[in-house]
Design a protein around this motif. Structure first.
Motif, PDB file in Angstrom:
ATOM      1  N   LYS A 194     -14.834 -37.217 -46.624  1.00  0.00           N
ATOM      2  CA  LYS A 194     -14.315 -37.731 -45.358  1.00  0.00           C
ATOM      3  C   LYS A 194     -15.460 -38.240 -44.488  1.00  0.00           C
TER       4      LYS A 194
ATOM      5  N   PHE B  55     -16.092 -41.994 -43.061  1.00  0.00           N
ATOM      6  CA  PHE B  55     -16.293 -42.208 -41.638  1.00  0.00           C
ATOM      7  C   PHE B  55     -17.581 -42.992 -41.397  1.00  0.00           C
TER       8      PHE B  55
ATOM      9  N   GLU C  21     -22.176 -39.497 -34.234  1.00  0.00           N
ATOM     10  CA  GLU C  21     -21.483 -38.290 -33.779  1.00  0.00           C
ATOM     11  C   GLU C  21     -20.592 -38.581 -32.574  1.00  0.00           C
TER      12      GLU C  21
ATOM     13  N   GLN D 249     -17.552 -40.463 -33.757  1.00  0.00           N
ATOM     14  CA  GLN D 249     -16.637 -39.549 -34.432  1.00  0.00           C
ATOM     15  C   GLN D 249     -15.833 -38.738 -33.402  1.00  0.00           C
ATOM     16  N   ARG D 250     -16.484 -38.265 -32.357  1.00  0.00           N
ATOM     17  CA  ARG D 250     -15.769 -37.529 -31.301  1.00  0.00           C
ATOM     18  C   ARG D 250     -14.723 -38.411 -30.635  1.00  0.00           C
TER      19      ARG D 250
ATOM     20  N   VAL E 214     -13.142 -41.054 -31.955  1.00  0.00           N
ATOM     21  CA  VAL E 214     -12.035 -41.265 -32.895  1.00  0.00           C
ATOM     22  C   VAL E 214     -11.181 -40.006 -33.004  1.00  0.00           C
ATOM     23  N   ASP E 215     -11.813 -38.854 -33.092  1.00  0.00           N
ATOM     24  CA  ASP E 215     -11.067 -37.598 -33.169  1.00  0.00           C
ATOM     25  C   ASP E 215     -10.216 -37.382 -31.920  1.00  0.00           C
ATOM     26  N   ALA E 216     -10.769 -37.692 -30.753  1.00  0.00           N
ATOM     27  CA  ALA E 216     -10.029 -37.523 -29.495  1.00  0.00           C
ATOM     28  C   ALA E 216      -8.846 -38.471 -29.434  1.00  0.00           C
TER      29      ALA E 216
ATOM     30  N   GLY F 132      -7.248 -39.717 -31.997  1.00  0.00           N
ATOM     31  CA  GLY F 132      -6.274 -39.232 -32.977  1.00  0.00           C
ATOM     32  C   GLY F 132      -5.483 -38.049 -32.446  1.00  0.00           C
ATOM     33  N   GLU F 133      -6.166 -37.167 -31.738  1.00  0.00           N
ATOM     34  CA  GLU F 133      -5.501 -36.002 -31.151  1.00  0.00           C
ATOM     35  C   GLU F 133      -4.482 -36.437 -30.107  1.00  0.00           C
TER      36      GLU F 133
ATOM     37  N   ARG G 108      -1.450 -37.777 -31.910  1.00  0.00           N
ATOM     38  CA  ARG G 108      -0.649 -36.674 -32.473  1.00  0.00           C
ATOM     39  C   ARG G 108       0.148 -35.980 -31.373  1.00  0.00           C
TER      40      ARG G 108
END
Length: 145
Positions: A7, A11, A65, A68-69, A71-73, A75-76, A79
């Motif tokens: 993964k 990324f 980094e 990535q944070r 993109v993760d935020a 995505g959250e 969701r």
């Protein structure tokens, strides 16, 4: 499910695609350009705000980094919106919670017949405050299990 190193490699490939000038950082203009290429229009101001929201070293650029944070935020948040829409389908009574009756009605619409007692038992398993209904947060926890 992909293993974590696989993964991360995927990324990093995405990061390199966004990093048009190859400097190891993504600027707001690079972010905006790449988002436009995938059909997501992003204003210059919105791109700046997104970079600023994840830019932990305040250099105006996103390192791997930080990207990535971000993109993760995002995505959250997506969701959470999807979960909110699902909750509202079950809620149906405008009370801001899922009751045994609203759960029974939605399950029937989905082709699963359950009695009120069964629905109460289902709610009881995740009713953390004991009020007999599911709030959005209790529903969110239930969906994570």
């Amino acid at each position: 499910m992909a293993n974590p190193s696989s993964k991360l490699m995927e990324f990093e490939q995405v990061f390199r695609l966004f990093d048009k000038d190859g400097d190891g950082k993504i600027s707001a203009s690079e972010l905006r350009l790449c988002m436009g290429m995938i059909g997501e229009e992003l204003s210059a101001e919105d791109a700046e705000c997104l970079v600023e929201s994840a830019d932990s070293n305040s250099d105006g650029l996103l390192e791997l980094e930080e990207f990535q944070r971000l993109v993760d935020a995002e995505g959250e948040e997506e969701r959470r919106r999807d979960l909110r829409a699902a909750f509202e389908m079950y809620e149906m009574e405008g009370e801001g919670c899922i009751t045994d009756k609203s759960l029974k009605r939605m399950l029937s619409r989905l082709g699963t017949s359950k009695g009120l007692e069964e629905c109460r038992a289902m709610i009881c398993r995740f009713d953390l405050n004991g009020d007999g209904v599911l709030s959005f947060e209790e529903f969110r926890i239930m969906m994570m299990v």
